[in-house]
Write a protein that holds these residues in place. Structure first.
Motif: not given
Length: 131
Positions: A14-18, A27-28, A31-33, A35-38
């Motif tokens: 996903t891309w969003f503007r900040f 998805i990577r 998974a890091i944030v 801790g779920l298996p993705c």
């Protein structure tokens, strides 16, 4: 964050503007944030598939003849405390899955696939803990 989402052709990011700049959340990073298996789903053997076909669906065990269940109805069932501990844990897992982890619709209907996934709670928790 999602209201500022940009369209992209890639399925798993996903891309969003900040602050006026485009930021990627893939998805990577998810998974890091979390801790779920993705990764990929584990493959099911043909023997397990044949056994599953012969089994009765788990939906009637949880909801009886009700055709559509929502997260709010499951939470009400949890408050009533009229069912055993395992079914209450299943209701809680469904409420979390449908409202937080994998929401499939805005009105948060319970998916029959998710009900079948929590039929074996030990396997469900092992899947969440793998990685």
């Amino acid at each position: 964050m999602l209201s500022r989402q940009l369209k992209t052709k890639k399925k798993h990011e996903t891309w969003f503007r900040f602050a006026g700049k485009p930021v990627r959340f893939s998805i990577r990073e998810f998974a890091i944030v979390t801790g779920l298996p993705c990764g990929k789903f584990p493959q099911k053997s043909k023997m397990k598939l044949k056994a599953k076909i012969a089994e009765q669906p788990y939906w009637p065990c949880l909801f009886g003849k009700v055709e559509v269940a929502t997260v709010s109805s499951v939470i009400k069932m949890l408050y009533r405390k009229t069912v055993n501990r395992d079914i209450r844990i299943g209701y809680a897992c469904l409420a979390l899955l449908e409202s937080v982890l994998l929401p499939t619709s805005l009105n948060m209907k319970i998916s029959r696939d998710h009900v079948e996934a929590i039929k074996d709670l030990d396997a469900f928790f092992r899947f969440l803990g793998d990685e």
